[in-house]
Structure formats: C-alpha cells, structure tokens
Design an enzyme around this catalytic site. Structure first.
Site, PDB file in Angstrom:
ATOM      1  N   SER A  70       0.827  -1.204   0.000  1.00 40.67           N
ATOM      2  CA  SER A  70       0.000   0.000   0.000  1.00 40.67           C
ATOM      3  C   SER A  70       0.869   1.265   0.000  1.00 40.67           C
ATOM      4  CB  SER A  70      -0.953  -0.026   1.193  1.00 40.67           C
ATOM      5  OG  SER A  70      -1.886   1.012   1.138  1.00 40.67           O
TER       6      SER A  70
ATOM      7  N   ASP B 180      -2.695   6.119  -3.709  1.00 49.04           N
ATOM      8  CA  ASP B 180      -1.532   5.532  -3.055  1.00 49.04           C
ATOM      9  C   ASP B 180      -0.971   4.421  -3.943  1.00 49.04           C
ATOM     10  OD1 ASP B 180      -3.613   3.709  -2.761  1.00 49.04           O
ATOM     11  OD2 ASP B 180      -2.930   3.025  -0.805  1.00 49.04           O
TER      12      ASP B 180
END
Length: 475
Positions: free
Chosen positions: A111, A246
């Site tokens: 992530s 992200d």
C-alpha cells in the site's frame, strides 16, 4: 530432497503480522517460504467455507512484488489451485473481478508504506477477509513443501478491463467533457488504467510525473512537496481536477481547481451525498461533521481499518438499504448495490479510489469543487506521523494518556485547555475544552505513530499535529 514445513511455524518465526489491512513486514521477512505459508494457510481457511478451484493474484509496482507473487503462485500450484495472474492492477480491480468470478484472491502490496516493506492482502469470494480470518491464517497448521523454483508470470488483462467497465458503463460518455484532468501517476498500480478511463468519459487528460522508482504516497499525510506540485500543475496546465492514489490504488488523492488536495473524509462525505447513501460506517478518526450531516439516517463510528468498517455493514443492513463507508484516507467502501443514473452499481466492500473521484466530478458538473467544499460546515482536520518510531514506545505513550490525559496534554505542550472527554475506540482521542481534538494512534502497518487533529480552522489543526509530533519525537 523435499523440505516439509508447517505454515504456523514459518509465520510465527517470520516477524510478519497483520495490520489494519493485510499482512505487513520488511521485504526481507517475506521470503518465498513465508509467502507460501501465508498462501497455503489462506487456501485451507477459505476451503472451510467456500468451494473453489481458482484464485486470482495481482501486485503493485514495488520492486519486491513480482518475486513475492511468483512464490504465491507456486504455492497455489502446489495446493492444486489454478492461479489467474492479473499483473499490476489496483487492489479494488482485483477484488471486484474476483468477486464477480466467485473466487478468493491475493494482492501483493504494501500500500502506502516505504518500499523496503511489503505486504499481502487477502480476499474471500465475497470481499475482504475478517479479523477472525486473519487469526485463522496465522494459526493454521498446514504442511507444505519449501519453495525451490519460482514460475514465470503470464498476465491476464481481464481485471483491468472489468474495473474500467464498472465505471464507464455507469456514467454518460460526456460526464467530463470540457474538463482538464491531471493524473499524478508516480508508481501507482493503476497508472496504466486511469488515463483511458477518464478519457472515455470525455476528459482531456494530462499525464503527470510517472516514475520507475516506488513512491510511498500516504493520502493521510501528504508531503509538502506533493502539495506544491499540485498547485504548480494546476496553474501550469489549467487543470480542473487532479487525480492520484496511493501505491495500490485503493486510496484516492484528489485536488480541486486550485490544486489543493482534499482531505479523504471530505471526499468520502461528498461522494456519499452524491450516492444518496442512507447509512455510513466510518472510523472514529474522521471529521466530526460527517456524523452531524442531516443527509444520513445513521453514522456508525468504528476502529480504524477497513475490516472494522466492513464489519459494521452487516448491522446497518438490518435497517438500511443504501450502505457505504469510507476512511480518513479517502478509500471508499460500497456496502450495498446502489442505483446511479438509473443503473446498478454492484457492491464493492473494499477501499476504492475511482468511485469517490468520479462522484465528486459528477457533483462538480454544475458547480465547482471549491464551492462544494466551502458549503460544508467549516471544521478542519489534519494528520501526520512519525516514521521509524517504535511501536512499544507508542503504546507506552497511549497508556500514559489513558491513565492521566491531563498530564500527557501538559507533556506535549498544549496549554490553557483541559480534556473534556476521551475516546479509546482506537488509540487515544482527546476532546479539549476549546473544542479541538487530538488523537494519537500507533500505525497498524508500520512502526509509526500517527496524530490526527481537528479544529475550527486548518491552521490550528495543523499546528496541533506538528507541535505534538515534534515534542513526542523527543520522548
């Protein structure tokens, strides 16, 4: 000679644990055998409740992700499971496609955390795994053979195509006609998808700063350099909107006509209004104006992390039909099927970046993003974190604050106010006598201490975060 291993023993010795969303650790901890142990344990735990012969796998653009995917796919092959490899795609694209095919899936991604770390996210055929599933994976005692050879990867492009179609079929082709959209591509897993998606809805797209080096963008703690870039790009290219995400494409980062990044919970609030959501589940760290919004019949506050938001959906579904949730990072979770433009949008109970961005633009078709935000009650939030801060030290600070919040308040240099109320839902959240809020919480994904603040103006919220973290970093 074939070396036999036991999954729980391998995982117990690895140092890798589950955070708020997925297993996280240093790249060096995700050896081929650790990846295989996670995979075998996941397969066995899923087969207790689901029947499947295939499993989907995808990755982000981290340098370590392809090798981890190879180990996962080899383990699936050893377990008698056919692996469908979708390559580099956003996490919600993988999850959505796997749900349509009624199969579990594995996403190799860290992530937003730095590139020297990575992780694995697991999905059931009906969406994200639960906290109970996480414990089952860690404790399963599955015998498996050590990974000696890694397979070649062959990409199936169906997940990328289906994810785009999910949204291009939902809106009219002229939704973004006349709009200039900048896409900050960096190393996002969706960077090969977004331009075509926005162009198919009528936008003129400007590609911004693609890089081969992994960029750990945290949508809750946007770097000052990225704030400056957005303002510059907006002016240089006369942009109406900037879109980014992200690393794995499940947390949006969007900017208005002036290049000012929106807070994720404000984006989620506007998206929910556009979708005419009846009931919301949001983490306790979100802006307090959400719970006070008259458009929603119910707003449940949860611990931070998508599994906690999703767990609340089943309770809300007993009373309400149009259900959703979002996090302060902007990731939007659709908890029920909803109708948009007379068409049905299927539930997607995992964080998504594209839906809130498009719903915001649909609202801004007859207005501006700046005006939409200015019409909301003026309550501002800010957050940041101290990186490489020992988790045990964070927990010690929180224990101190829970025992004596006034003493901690004095220690972090906040004067002339007192603590009116404390909330221990997730970390330590202190409502102060001047109506400001300071919220401290250790990250569930990395050795970081996060600080959230809320106030009646942005400057105060930012000053509270900056001052608090500066002082705590000296503890």
């Amino acid at each position: 000679m074939v070396t036999k291993l036991i999954s729980s023993e391998v995982l117990g010795a690895s140092g890798v644990q589950f955070g708020t969303s997925g297993a996280r650790g240093l790249v060096t901890q995700f050896t081929p055998d650790v990846c295989a142990a996670f995979t075998h344990a996941f397969v066995v735990s899923m087969r207790r409740n689901f029947t499947f012969n295939q499993m989907a796998v995808a990755i982000d653009n981290r340098p370590s992700s392809p090798a981890m995917a190879k180990a996962v796919i080899q383990a699936l092959t050893d377990a008698g499971i056919d692996a469908v490899y979708y390559g580099v795609v956003p996490t919600p694209a993988l999850a959505f496609t796997a749900m349509q095919d009624n199969m579990p899936c594995i996403m190799v991604t860290g992530s937003h955390i730095p590139f020297d770390r990575n992780g694995i996210k697991f999905y059931r055929p009906d969406g994200e795994i639960t906290k109970a599933d996480e414990q089952a994976i860690l404790t399963e005692k599955v015998d498996f053979r050590a990974i000696n050879d890694l397979p070649e990867l062959t990409i199936d492009f169906r997940a990328a195509e289906l994810y785009q179609t999910r949204y291009t079929d939902l809106f009219y082709a002229d939704l973004l006609t006349g709009k200039r959209v900048g896409i900050y591509e960096h190393s996002s897993a969706g960077r090969d998808i977004y331009q075509g998606l926005f162009e198919s809805l009528g936008a003129e797209v400007v590609s911004l700063e693609r890089t081969d080096e992994f960029v750990p963008i945290d949508t809750e703690a946007v770097a000052e350099s990225d704030k400056e870039k957005a303002r510059f790009w907006s002016k240089q290219y006369s942009l109406d909107f900037i879109f980014s995400t992200d690393g794995d494409g499940d947390r949006p980062l969007v900017a208005d006509e002036s290049g000012e990044w929106l807070r994720g919970d404000i984006l989620g609030l506007l998206c929910s209004k556009a979708l005419q959501i009846e009931a919301l589940a949001v983490p306790v760290s979100c802006n307090t104006i959400i719970a006070k919004s008259p458009e929603f019949e119910a707003v449940s506050k949860t611990r931070i992390g998508s599994p906690h938001v999703i767990a609340e959906f089943s309770e809300l579904a007993k009373t309400y039909k149009r259900i959703a949730g979002f996090e302060a990072n902007g990731g939007y979770l659709l908890g029920s099927d909803v109708s948009v433009n007379g068409k049905y949008l299927k539930t997607l109970p995992t964080r998504d970046a594209v839906l809130p961005a498009l719903m915001l633009l649909s609202l801004a078709k007859t207005s501006s993003i700046k005006s939409l935000v200015s019409q909301l009650p003026q309550r501002f939030t800010h957050s940041d974190r101290i990186q490489n801060f020992e988790t045990q030290k964070s927990r010690s600070i929180l224990a101190e604050g829970k025992g004596n919040p006034e003493a901690l308040l004095a220690r972090i240099g906040v004067k002339d106010v007192s603590v009116s109320n404390t909330d221990f839902t997730d970390g330590l959240r202190m409502l102060l006598s001047d109506s400001t809020i300071i919220h401290l919480r250790p990250s569930g994904n990395a050795p970081e201490l996060r600080c959230y603040a809320e106030a009646n103006d942005f400057e105060t919220a930012k000053a509270l975060v900056d001052s608090t973290l500066s002082i705590i970093s000296q503890f």
